[in-house]
Design a protein around this motif. Structure first.
Motif, PDB file in Angstrom:
ATOM      1  N   ASN A   1      24.637  76.598   6.226  1.00  0.00           N
ATOM      2  CA  ASN A   1      23.809  77.241   7.253  1.00  0.00           C
ATOM      3  C   ASN A   1      22.337  77.304   6.849  1.00  0.00           C
ATOM      4  OD1 ASN A   1      25.846  77.716   9.122  1.00  0.00           O
ATOM      5  ND2 ASN A   1      26.384  79.678   8.205  1.00  0.00           N
ATOM      6  N   ILE A   2      22.078  77.381   5.542  1.00  0.00           N
ATOM      7  CA  ILE A   2      20.705  77.427   5.034  1.00  0.00           C
ATOM      8  C   ILE A   2      20.078  76.040   5.046  1.00  0.00           C
ATOM      9  CG2 ILE A   2      19.324  77.824   2.948  1.00  0.00           C
ATOM     10  CD1 ILE A   2      21.341  80.033   2.225  1.00  0.00           C
ATOM     11  N   LYS A   3      20.889  75.007   4.856  1.00  0.00           N
ATOM     12  CA  LYS A   3      20.405  73.634   4.744  1.00  0.00           C
ATOM     13  C   LYS A   3      19.646  73.217   5.988  1.00  0.00           C
ATOM     14  CE  LYS A   3      22.967  69.782   5.294  1.00  0.00           C
ATOM     15  NZ  LYS A   3      22.043  69.023   6.099  1.00  0.00           N
ATOM     16  N   GLU A   4      18.461  72.643   5.753  1.00  0.00           N
ATOM     17  CA  GLU A   4      17.648  72.142   6.861  1.00  0.00           C
ATOM     18  C   GLU A   4      18.074  70.723   7.212  1.00  0.00           C
ATOM     19  OE1 GLU A   4      13.562  72.477   5.667  1.00  0.00           O
ATOM     20  OE2 GLU A   4      13.765  74.600   5.194  1.00  0.00           O
ATOM     21  N   PRO A   5      17.911  70.330   8.477  1.00  0.00           N
ATOM     22  CA  PRO A   5      18.265  68.960   8.863  1.00  0.00           C
ATOM     23  C   PRO A   5      17.492  67.947   8.015  1.00  0.00           C
ATOM     24  CG  PRO A   5      17.799  70.294  10.801  1.00  0.00           C
ATOM     25  CD  PRO A   5      17.419  71.118   9.599  1.00  0.00           C
ATOM     26  N   GLY A   6      18.178  66.920   7.574  1.00  0.00           N
ATOM     27  CA  GLY A   6      17.550  65.872   6.788  1.00  0.00           C
ATOM     28  C   GLY A   6      17.535  66.142   5.288  1.00  0.00           C
ATOM     29  N   LYS A   7      17.911  67.346   4.874  1.00  0.00           N
ATOM     30  CA  LYS A   7      17.967  67.671   3.449  1.00  0.00           C
ATOM     31  C   LYS A   7      19.413  67.634   2.986  1.00  0.00           C
ATOM     32  CE  LYS A   7      13.919  70.363   2.427  1.00  0.00           C
ATOM     33  NZ  LYS A   7      13.424  71.533   1.720  1.00  0.00           N
ATOM     34  N   THR A   8      19.572  67.294   1.720  1.00  0.00           N
ATOM     35  CA  THR A   8      20.917  67.327   1.144  1.00  0.00           C
ATOM     36  C   THR A   8      21.207  68.743   0.656  1.00  0.00           C
ATOM     37  OG1 THR A   8      20.161  66.841  -1.096  1.00  0.00           O
ATOM     38  CG2 THR A   8      20.647  64.940   0.343  1.00  0.00           C
ATOM     39  N   LEU A   9      22.471  69.005   0.370  1.00  0.00           N
ATOM     40  CA  LEU A   9      22.826  70.298  -0.207  1.00  0.00           C
ATOM     41  C   LEU A   9      22.176  70.458  -1.580  1.00  0.00           C
ATOM     42  CD1 LEU A   9      26.566  70.709   0.847  1.00  0.00           C
ATOM     43  CD2 LEU A   9      24.591  71.940   1.744  1.00  0.00           C
ATOM     44  N   GLY A  10      22.065  69.368  -2.327  1.00  0.00           N
ATOM     45  CA  GLY A  10      21.406  69.411  -3.632  1.00  0.00           C
ATOM     46  C   GLY A  10      19.943  69.807  -3.508  1.00  0.00           C
ATOM     47  N   GLN A  11      19.249  69.249  -2.526  1.00  0.00           N
ATOM     48  CA  GLN A  11      17.850  69.614  -2.293  1.00  0.00           C
ATOM     49  C   GLN A  11      17.750  71.082  -1.879  1.00  0.00           C
ATOM     50  OE1 GLN A  11      17.224  66.526   0.582  1.00  0.00           O
ATOM     51  NE2 GLN A  11      15.923  65.327  -0.801  1.00  0.00           N
ATOM     52  N   THR A  12      18.704  71.533  -1.088  1.00  0.00           N
ATOM     53  CA  THR A  12      18.709  72.930  -0.646  1.00  0.00           C
ATOM     54  C   THR A  12      18.904  73.855  -1.838  1.00  0.00           C
ATOM     55  OG1 THR A  12      19.563  72.276   1.515  1.00  0.00           O
ATOM     56  CG2 THR A  12      19.852  74.591   0.883  1.00  0.00           C
ATOM     57  N   VAL A  13      19.802  73.512  -2.733  1.00  0.00           N
ATOM     58  CA  VAL A  13      20.012  74.319  -3.940  1.00  0.00           C
ATOM     59  C   VAL A  13      18.738  74.320  -4.783  1.00  0.00           C
ATOM     60  CG1 VAL A  13      21.290  74.478  -6.117  1.00  0.00           C
ATOM     61  CG2 VAL A  13      22.510  74.041  -3.974  1.00  0.00           C
ATOM     62  N   ALA A  14      18.093  73.165  -4.938  1.00  0.00           N
ATOM     63  CA  ALA A  14      16.846  73.091  -5.703  1.00  0.00           C
ATOM     64  C   ALA A  14      15.770  73.974  -5.067  1.00  0.00           C
ATOM     65  CB  ALA A  14      16.369  71.644  -5.794  1.00  0.00           C
ATOM     66  N   ASP A  15      15.691  73.983  -3.744  1.00  0.00           N
ATOM     67  CA  ASP A  15      14.728  74.839  -3.046  1.00  0.00           C
ATOM     68  C   ASP A  15      15.032  76.317  -3.291  1.00  0.00           C
ATOM     69  OD1 ASP A  15      13.502  72.581  -2.011  1.00  0.00           O
ATOM     70  OD2 ASP A  15      14.355  72.811   0.003  1.00  0.00           O
ATOM     71  N   LEU A  16      16.314  76.681  -3.259  1.00  0.00           N
ATOM     72  CA  LEU A  16      16.709  78.071  -3.504  1.00  0.00           C
ATOM     73  C   LEU A  16      16.361  78.493  -4.936  1.00  0.00           C
ATOM     74  CD1 LEU A  16      20.153  78.114  -1.667  1.00  0.00           C
ATOM     75  CD2 LEU A  16      18.082  79.344  -0.977  1.00  0.00           C
ATOM     76  N   ILE A  17      16.561  77.606  -5.885  1.00  0.00           N
ATOM     77  CA  ILE A  17      16.210  77.894  -7.281  1.00  0.00           C
ATOM     78  C   ILE A  17      14.707  78.103  -7.412  1.00  0.00           C
ATOM     79  CG2 ILE A  17      16.096  76.897  -9.607  1.00  0.00           C
ATOM     80  CD1 ILE A  17      18.847  75.556  -8.917  1.00  0.00           C
ATOM     81  N   ALA A  18      13.923  77.222  -6.804  1.00  0.00           N
ATOM     82  CA  ALA A  18      12.462  77.340  -6.873  1.00  0.00           C
ATOM     83  C   ALA A  18      11.997  78.655  -6.247  1.00  0.00           C
ATOM     84  CB  ALA A  18      11.802  76.147  -6.180  1.00  0.00           C
ATOM     85  N   GLU A  19      12.582  79.027  -5.127  1.00  0.00           N
ATOM     86  CA  GLU A  19      12.213  80.292  -4.475  1.00  0.00           C
ATOM     87  C   GLU A  19      12.579  81.480  -5.361  1.00  0.00           C
ATOM     88  OE1 GLU A  19      10.751  83.079  -1.906  1.00  0.00           O
ATOM     89  OE2 GLU A  19      10.409  80.920  -1.914  1.00  0.00           O
ATOM     90  N   HIS A  20      13.742  81.429  -5.984  1.00  0.00           N
ATOM     91  CA  HIS A  20      14.156  82.498  -6.894  1.00  0.00           C
ATOM     92  C   HIS A  20      13.170  82.615  -8.059  1.00  0.00           C
ATOM     93  CE1 HIS A  20      16.652  85.057  -9.391  1.00  0.00           C
ATOM     94  NE2 HIS A  20      16.432  84.210 -10.375  1.00  0.00           N
ATOM     95  N   GLN A  21      12.765  81.484  -8.607  1.00  0.00           N
ATOM     96  CA  GLN A  21      11.824  81.504  -9.729  1.00  0.00           C
ATOM     97  C   GLN A  21      10.480  82.081  -9.306  1.00  0.00           C
ATOM     98  OE1 GLN A  21      12.170  77.339 -10.739  1.00  0.00           O
ATOM     99  NE2 GLN A  21      13.533  77.779 -12.464  1.00  0.00           N
TER     100      GLN A  21
END
Length: 75
Positions: free
Chosen positions: A26-46
């Motif tokens: 549900n968080i994943k944006e169109p055109g992004k992979t789940l891996g990219q979404t996880v990387a984005d979540l990690i960056a936001e957490h940091q």
């Protein structure tokens, strides 16, 4: 396969519960992979962690000028 493409290939697998998979999907944006979404979540957490750490230092820390710190560290 190019070196960049090889670097982008998943090398680890992560087991997720169905609820976590659905939430991540549900968080994943169109055109992004789940891996990219996880990387984005990690960056936001940091970023959030750094901001909280800096706020805490600002509220409770004592500060030394850069010149004093260099002397103390023999730089």
């Amino acid at each position: 396969m190019t070196a960049q493409k090889q670097a982008d290939v998943a090398t680890k697998r992560v087991a997720l519960t169905p609820g976590t998979w659905a939430a991540l999907s549900n968080i994943k944006e169109p055109g992004k992979t789940l891996g990219q979404t996880v990387a984005d979540l990690i960056a936001e957490h940091q970023r959030r962690k750094l901001e909280l750490d800096l706020d805490e230092i600002d509220a409770t820390g004592t500060f030394t000028s850069w010149e004093e710190a260099k002397k103390e560290l023999n730089l």
